[in-house]
Design a protein around this motif. Structure first.
Motif, PDB file in Angstrom:
ATOM      1  N   ASN A  65      62.283 -12.527  40.010  1.00 24.65           N
ATOM      2  CA  ASN A  65      63.417 -13.617  39.483  1.00 24.65           C
ATOM      3  C   ASN A  65      64.456 -12.846  39.366  1.00 24.65           C
ATOM      4  OD1 ASN A  65      60.539 -14.110  38.978  1.00 24.65           O
ATOM      5  ND2 ASN A  65      61.359 -15.874  40.417  1.00 24.65           N
ATOM      6  N   PHE A  66      64.553 -11.752  38.221  1.00 23.73           N
ATOM      7  CA  PHE A  66      65.764 -11.155  37.266  1.00 23.73           C
ATOM      8  C   PHE A  66      65.541  -9.386  37.666  1.00 23.73           C
ATOM      9  CE2 PHE A  66      64.541 -15.290  35.505  1.00 23.73           C
ATOM     10  CZ  PHE A  66      65.840 -15.775  36.118  1.00 23.73           C
ATOM     11  N   ALA A  87      61.529  -9.817  35.316  1.00 27.95           N
ATOM     12  CA  ALA A  87      62.787  -9.397  35.463  1.00 27.95           C
ATOM     13  C   ALA A  87      62.060  -8.104  35.284  1.00 27.95           C
ATOM     14  CB  ALA A  87      63.374  -9.534  33.697  1.00 27.95           C
ATOM     15  N   GLU A 114      68.421  -9.493  47.716  1.00 36.04           N
ATOM     16  CA  GLU A 114      68.011 -10.176  46.379  1.00 36.04           C
ATOM     17  C   GLU A 114      69.696 -11.036  45.943  1.00 36.04           C
ATOM     18  OE1 GLU A 114      65.464 -10.857  44.597  1.00 36.04           O
ATOM     19  OE2 GLU A 114      64.888  -9.396  46.167  1.00 36.04           O
ATOM     20  N   ASP A 115      69.424 -11.956  45.097  1.00 35.28           N
ATOM     21  CA  ASP A 115      70.495 -13.498  44.585  1.00 35.28           C
ATOM     22  C   ASP A 115      71.755 -11.970  43.666  1.00 35.28           C
ATOM     23  OD1 ASP A 115      72.219 -15.147  43.714  1.00 35.28           O
ATOM     24  OD2 ASP A 115      70.926 -16.003  43.241  1.00 35.28           O
ATOM     25  N   LYS A 118      57.567 -16.375  36.506  1.00 37.17           N
ATOM     26  CA  LYS A 118      59.308 -15.010  36.588  1.00 37.17           C
ATOM     27  C   LYS A 118      58.862 -14.275  35.500  1.00 37.17           C
ATOM     28  CE  LYS A 118      61.833 -19.557  36.532  1.00 37.17           C
ATOM     29  NZ  LYS A 118      61.828 -19.733  37.654  1.00 37.17           N
ATOM     30  N   ASN A 142      73.408 -13.074  41.702  1.00 41.33           N
ATOM     31  CA  ASN A 142      73.883 -14.264  40.423  1.00 41.33           C
ATOM     32  C   ASN A 142      72.291 -13.701  39.511  1.00 41.33           C
ATOM     33  OD1 ASN A 142      76.241 -15.854  41.095  1.00 41.33           O
ATOM     34  ND2 ASN A 142      74.923 -16.909  42.229  1.00 41.33           N
ATOM     35  N   ARG A 143      71.138 -12.575  39.852  1.00 44.41           N
ATOM     36  CA  ARG A 143      70.245 -12.492  39.308  1.00 44.41           C
ATOM     37  C   ARG A 143      70.256 -11.191  38.939  1.00 44.41           C
ATOM     38  NH1 ARG A 143      65.590 -16.785  38.677  1.00 44.41           N
ATOM     39  NH2 ARG A 143      66.958 -18.787  40.148  1.00 44.41           N
TER      40      ARG A 143
END
Length: 169
Positions: free
Chosen positions: A82-83, A57, A100-101, A55, A103-104
Motif C-alpha cells: 500500500n505504501f 509498506a 502505484e498511486d 497493509k 501519493n503513496r
C-alpha cells in the motif's frame, strides 16, 4: 546442480515460510507490516500479509536486478503493498509507471548510507588480528553472487572466477 531439485526446494521453502508467516500474522494481527527488498523469503511474508489483508509498506521497490528471479518477487511485493519507499527518484518514477498511486510513493533515499556513515571500521592491525590473516602489499576481496535465473551456469561461472583469481600471485 539439478535445476528441478533447486526449484522444488525453493517452492517448498516458499510454502513453509508462507504458512509460518500466516500463523504469526493471524496471532499478532498487525495493522501494518514493512517489507524490505526482493528475495523469495520476503515474497512469502508479503504474500501472507496480503492474504490476511494487512497493509504493507515496501522499502526498495522499483529496482531491477539483471540475471535474477528477484525482479518478479520485488514487483509482486510492490503490487501487494500500500505504501512504497524507493531509494531513488528513478525507482519512484518506475513504481508510478507500474500503476502505484503517486501519493503513496516516497523517495526516502538509501537507508543503508546513514548506517555506513556511523560505522566504526577496524584498523588494518585490528582486522588482521580479528581475522587471523596476514595482509600482503596488495589485497582484494571477491564476492560471488550467482544469477538465480541461470542456476545451471553457476558452477561454470564459479570455476571461471577461481581460474581468474589463480592468475594473481
Amino acid at each position: 546442480p539439478n535445476l528441478n531439485k533447486d526449484v522444488t526446494s525453493t517452492i517448498k521453502v516458499l510454502n513453509y515460510a508462507s504458512t509460518k508467516f500466516s500463523i504469526l500474522l493471524k496471532k499478532y494481527k498487525p495493522d501494518l507490516v514493512v517489507s524490505f527488498g526482493d528475495r523469495f523469503e520476503m515474497f512469502a511474508f508479503s504474500l501472507a500479509a496480503y492474504t490476511h489483508n494487512i497493509k504493507q509498506a515496501h522499502i526498495a521497490g522499483g529496482e531491477t536486478t539483471l540475471g535474477s528471479l528477484d525482479d518478479g518477487f520485488r514487483h509482486s511485493i510492490t503490487k501487494f503493498s500500500n505504501f512504497h519507499f524507493p531509494v531513488t527518484e528513478i525507482y519512484k518514477k518506475k513504481l508510478i509507471q507500474m500503476g502505484e498511486d503517486p501519493n503513496r510513493v516516497f523517495n526516502v533515499g538509501n537507508l543503508g548510507l546513514d548506517k555506513i556513515k556511523k560505522m566504526k571500521f577496524l584498523s588494518k592491525n585490528k582486522l588482521k588480528k580479528k581475522l587471523g590473516i596476514n595482509f600482503l602489499d596488495k589485497n582484494f576481496i571477491v564476492v560471488f553472487h550467482p544469477e538465480t535465473s541461470k542456476i545451471k551456469e553457476t558452477n561454470e561461472n564459479f570455476q571461471n572466477l577461481l581460474k581468474s583469481i589463480s592468475e594473481f600471485k
